[in-house]
Scaffold this active site. Structure first.
Site, PDB file in Angstrom:
ATOM      1  N   ARG A 111      -9.034  -0.120   4.003  1.00 58.73           N
ATOM      2  CA  ARG A 111      -8.149   0.876   3.370  1.00 58.73           C
ATOM      3  C   ARG A 111      -6.835   0.232   2.973  1.00 58.73           C
ATOM      4  NH1 ARG A 111      -6.350   5.030   7.121  1.00 58.73           N
ATOM      5  NH2 ARG A 111      -4.977   5.425   5.347  1.00 58.73           N
ATOM      6  N   LYS A 133       0.837  -1.206   0.000  1.00 59.33           N
ATOM      7  CA  LYS A 133       0.000   0.000   0.000  1.00 59.33           C
ATOM      8  C   LYS A 133       0.874   1.258   0.000  1.00 59.33           C
ATOM      9  CE  LYS A 133      -1.803   1.712   4.000  1.00 59.33           C
ATOM     10  NZ  LYS A 133      -1.545   3.139   4.232  1.00 59.33           N
ATOM     11  N   ASN A 134       1.875   1.308   0.912  1.00 60.60           N
ATOM     12  CA  ASN A 134       2.601   2.563   1.101  1.00 60.60           C
ATOM     13  C   ASN A 134       3.613   2.858   0.003  1.00 60.60           C
ATOM     14  OD1 ASN A 134       1.027   3.035   3.288  1.00 60.60           O
ATOM     15  ND2 ASN A 134       2.526   2.338   4.784  1.00 60.60           N
ATOM     16  N   ARG A 179       0.128  14.884  13.377  1.00 63.03           N
ATOM     17  CA  ARG A 179       0.859  14.333  12.228  1.00 63.03           C
ATOM     18  C   ARG A 179       1.326  15.507  11.363  1.00 63.03           C
ATOM     19  NH1 ARG A 179      -1.766   8.862   9.826  1.00 63.03           N
ATOM     20  NH2 ARG A 179       0.364   8.626   9.057  1.00 63.03           N
ATOM     21  N   ASP A 226       4.026   0.115  12.212  1.00 60.39           N
ATOM     22  CA  ASP A 226       2.758  -0.375  11.660  1.00 60.39           C
ATOM     23  C   ASP A 226       2.464  -1.818  12.047  1.00 60.39           C
ATOM     24  OD1 ASP A 226       3.012   1.492   8.534  1.00 60.39           O
ATOM     25  OD2 ASP A 226       2.484   2.066  10.583  1.00 60.39           O
ATOM     26  N   CYS A 260      -4.820   7.899   9.481  1.00 56.53           N
ATOM     27  CA  CYS A 260      -5.045   7.371  10.825  1.00 56.53           C
ATOM     28  C   CYS A 260      -4.724   8.435  11.882  1.00 56.53           C
ATOM     29  CB  CYS A 260      -4.154   6.157  11.078  1.00 56.53           C
ATOM     30  SG  CYS A 260      -4.536   4.787   9.997  1.00 56.53           S
TER      31      CYS A 260
HETATM   32  C1  EPZ Z   1       4.121   6.640   6.733  1.00 49.34           C
HETATM   33  O1  EPZ Z   1       3.419   7.711   7.337  1.00 49.34           O
HETATM   34  C2  EPZ Z   1       3.123   5.513   6.610  1.00 49.34           C
HETATM   35  N1  EPZ Z   1       2.017   5.941   5.745  1.00 49.34           N
HETATM   36  C3  EPZ Z   1       2.589   5.113   7.978  1.00 49.34           C
HETATM   37  O2  EPZ Z   1       1.813   3.935   7.783  1.00 49.34           O
HETATM   38  C4  EPZ Z   1       3.746   4.749   8.912  1.00 49.34           C
HETATM   39  O3  EPZ Z   1       3.249   4.558  10.207  1.00 49.34           O
HETATM   40  C5  EPZ Z   1       4.800   5.860   8.919  1.00 49.34           C
HETATM   41  O4  EPZ Z   1       5.208   6.197   7.575  1.00 49.34           O
HETATM   42  C6  EPZ Z   1       6.050   5.458   9.698  1.00 49.34           C
HETATM   43  O5  EPZ Z   1       6.622   4.320   9.097  1.00 49.34           O
HETATM   44  C7  EPZ Z   1       2.233   5.970   4.410  1.00 49.34           C
HETATM   45  O6  EPZ Z   1       3.301   5.656   3.914  1.00 49.34           O
HETATM   46  C8  EPZ Z   1       1.055   6.408   3.564  1.00 49.34           C
HETATM   47  P1  EPZ Z   1       6.412   9.770   8.899  1.00 49.34           P
HETATM   48  P2  EPZ Z   1       4.096   9.183   7.365  1.00 49.34           P
HETATM   49  O7  EPZ Z   1       6.417  11.055   8.160  1.00 49.34           O
HETATM   50  O8  EPZ Z   1       4.915   9.378   6.168  1.00 49.34           O
HETATM   51  C9  EPZ Z   1       7.029  12.859  12.447  1.00 49.34           C
HETATM   52  C10 EPZ Z   1      -0.075   2.567   7.710  1.00 49.34           C
HETATM   53  O9  EPZ Z   1      -0.575   1.923   8.637  1.00 49.34           O
HETATM   54  N2  EPZ Z   1       7.016  13.884  11.385  1.00 49.34           N
HETATM   55  O10 EPZ Z   1       7.490   8.780   8.663  1.00 49.34           O
HETATM   56  O11 EPZ Z   1       3.011  10.154   7.677  1.00 49.34           O
HETATM   57  C11 EPZ Z   1       5.663  12.229  12.649  1.00 49.34           C
HETATM   58  O12 EPZ Z   1       4.869  13.000  13.534  1.00 49.34           O
HETATM   59  C12 EPZ Z   1       0.388   3.982   7.961  1.00 49.34           C
HETATM   60  O13 EPZ Z   1       0.128   2.115   6.549  1.00 49.34           O
HETATM   61  C13 EPZ Z   1       7.316  15.203  11.724  1.00 49.34           C
HETATM   62  O14 EPZ Z   1       7.567  15.522  12.884  1.00 49.34           O
HETATM   63  O15 EPZ Z   1       5.018   9.032   8.652  1.00 49.34           O
HETATM   64  C14 EPZ Z   1       6.018  10.892  13.221  1.00 49.34           C
HETATM   65  O16 EPZ Z   1       6.239  11.026  14.617  1.00 49.34           O
HETATM   66  C15 EPZ Z   1      -0.011   4.471   9.328  1.00 49.34           C
HETATM   67  N3  EPZ Z   1       7.317  16.137  10.732  1.00 49.34           N
HETATM   68  C16 EPZ Z   1       7.343  10.546  12.547  1.00 49.34           C
HETATM   69  O17 EPZ Z   1       7.861  11.784  12.046  1.00 49.34           O
HETATM   70  C17 EPZ Z   1       7.047  15.819   9.421  1.00 49.34           C
HETATM   71  O18 EPZ Z   1       7.087  16.725   8.560  1.00 49.34           O
HETATM   72  C18 EPZ Z   1       7.226   9.562  11.392  1.00 49.34           C
HETATM   73  O19 EPZ Z   1       6.302  10.096  10.463  1.00 49.34           O
HETATM   74  C19 EPZ Z   1       6.744  14.475   9.106  1.00 49.34           C
HETATM   75  C20 EPZ Z   1       6.739  13.520  10.101  1.00 49.34           C
END
Ligand code: EPZ
Length: 434
Positions: A404, A26-27, A126, A312, A121
């Site tokens: 989803r 998916k991702n 976020r 995840d 989610c």
């Molecule tokens: C991706 O989300 C995945 N979603 C998530 O999977 C997954 O949990 C996550 O990566 C971590 O592996 C998709 O790929 C569509 P991040 P993403 O940016 O990109 C902080 C699922 O179940 N952060 O890596 O949104 C954030 O708050 C979903 O498939 C900032 O602070 O995650 C978090 O604590 C759920 N500033 C950490 O980084 C930013 O600008 C990781 O977030 C961006 C993120």
């Protein structure tokens, strides 16, 4: 019938045995589908999972002028020759987190983007501050206004630059990569995330003529190119779906051969299952997980960016820890609050104490069936695992979350012996499912 309006009913306690296939990731797929905006050509994407987030991504593309043709259940032709930027409908964009890739893709194609802020989610805050930091480093002016983000490159052309990510972010890494592929000059992303879906997106873009190196490491170099062409590309298998099925085999004392996987992506999950006393056999593109009646050893788990234990897989692993002997600890280091599902597990008999970012999990002999909710995508899959392991009947509400991200989950589970179905109750009481 819209399956997401239904409820899942499970009669649990049976070991699941047989072969279960994994669909496309998916991702990776959401990123690659939206990345097609960068090509001014036709792409054919194979092994696309038939799930809500992909169907929403394809609807968004059609709304902005891209031609989408389903060639089969898991293959789609996307013709992005003509694209009108900045008009993706808010009601679609706000349904999923990955819609923020529209910003990077529109910037990469047009030097400007106007996109509604993403959904997804609920794990607490976020932010997308790192995405914005990257776009600004590439010479964009970024404005947040009324639930929309507007990014505009000076003179319409992005300038390659160096970006240090203050936080390891999957979405931020991919989004900056998308914006940089056609920028003038070279972009360096430092402290980049390493996830396999970042590598898959970089491989797709390189197959279209981009010049990206280092994906999967801390430092990604993107040399800007003038144009991207179309390509036929196959999405990698979904490591989280595979990990979910591995935990399912262990939780139901079953024997599952999980096919169409890349075992390397699951090293951290395999290591933890072996530590718990579960048998895991890797064989080419399949992994067999076998657990007889052997007791499960307690373990401590901490979620980390790849290649650490995936966040995840937090809810699914928590279900297994509930069935281990003794006290296990599950620490969530990526998201600020990813334990909303714990209250639902407690309804099934779980003994869990949340202490900050750590869940202290006391082993129980077995779960008892109950009426529970899917509070988000991966929590929903965890409820399915708990229901299949439980004694008695479990009903799961708000199942739209699950569909989803998991293709044909009910069919795949029924094929390995699960007594699971979706019903569309009209004013029916839980007790009616005796
Ligand atoms: C991706 O989300 C995945 N979603 C998530 O999977 C997954 O949990 C996550 O990566 C971590 O592996 C998709 O790929 C569509 P991040 P993403 O940016 O990109 C902080 C699922 O179940 N952060 O890596 O949104 C954030 O708050 C979903 O498939 C900032 O602070 O995650 C978090 O604590 C759920 N500033 C950490 O980084 C930013 O600008 C990781 O977030 C961006 C993120």
């Amino acid at each position: 019938m819209d399956i997401s309006k239904g409820k899942i009913i499970i009669s649990g306690g049976k070991p699941l045995v047989g072969e279960i296939p994994v669909s496309g990731m998916k991702n990776a797929a959401v990123a690659i589908v939206l990345s097609t905006i960068l090509t001014e050509d036709k792409c054919i994407i194979e092994n696309l999972p038939d799930i809500a987030d992909i169907n929403i991504s394809l609807q968004i593309l059609e709304e902005i002028g891209v031609k989408v043709k389903k060639l089969s259940k898991n293959t789609v032709e996307i013709d992005a020759t003509y694209v009108s930027p900045g008009i993706a409908p808010y009601e679609l964009v706000s349904k999923m987190r990955a819609s923020y890739y529209l910003i990077g893709a529109e910037l990469g194609r047009f030097g400007r983007a106007f996109v509604g802020l993403p959904g997804g989610c609920d794990f607490g805050v976020r932010p997308i501050d790192q995405h914005i930091k990257g776009f600004e480093a590439l010479g964009c002016e970024v404005k947040l206004d009324g639930g929309y983000i507007e990014a505009t490159a000076k003179n319409g052309v992005l300038q390659g630059s160096s970006v240090y990510m203050d936080v390891v972010t999957v979405g931020g890494t991919i989004n900056v990569m998308l914006a940089a592929v056609k920028a003038e000059g070279t972009t360096i992303i430092e402290n980049a995330a390493h996830e396999p879906h970042i590598v898959d997106t970089a491989n797709f873009l390189n197959a279209c003529g981009a010049d990206i190196s280092g994906a999967g490491t801390d430092v990604i170099r993107i040399r800007g190119v003038k144009k991207l062409h179309g390509v036929t590309y196959t999405i990698i298998p979904d490591m989280i779906e595979a990990g979910t099925f591995m935990i399912l085999a262990a939780a139901t004392k079953g024997d599952l051969k999980i096919t169409n996987v890349i075992p390397k992506h699951l090293d951290s999950v395999t290591a933890k299952l072996c530590e718990m006393g579960v048998e895991v056999i890797e064989d080419g593109d399949s992994v067999t997980v076998r657990r007889g009646a052997a007791p499960l050893n307690k373990v401590n788990v901490k979620t980390l960016p790849y290649p650490g234990f995936p966040t995840d897989m937090n809810p699914q692993m928590c279900v297994l820890l509930c069935l281990a002997n003794g006290l296990s600890r599950l620490t969530e280091s990526v998201w600020e609050s990813r334990f909303r599902y714990v209250e639902e597990l407690k309804r099934m008999g779980a003994k869990i104490n949340i202490n900050g970012r750590c869940a202290e999990v006391e082993g129980i002999p077995e779960f008892t069936g109950a009426s529970v909710r899917a509070v988000d995508l991966r929590a929903g899959s965890a409820m399915v695992i708990a229901g299949l392991a439980a004694k008695g009947i479990t009903q799961i509400d708000e199942i739209y979350h699950i569909f989803r991200g998991y293709e044909d989950l009910i069919g795949k589970l029924q094929a390995v012996g699960a007594d699971i179905k979706v019903v569309y109750p009209k004013n029916i009481e839980f007790s009616d499912f005796d």
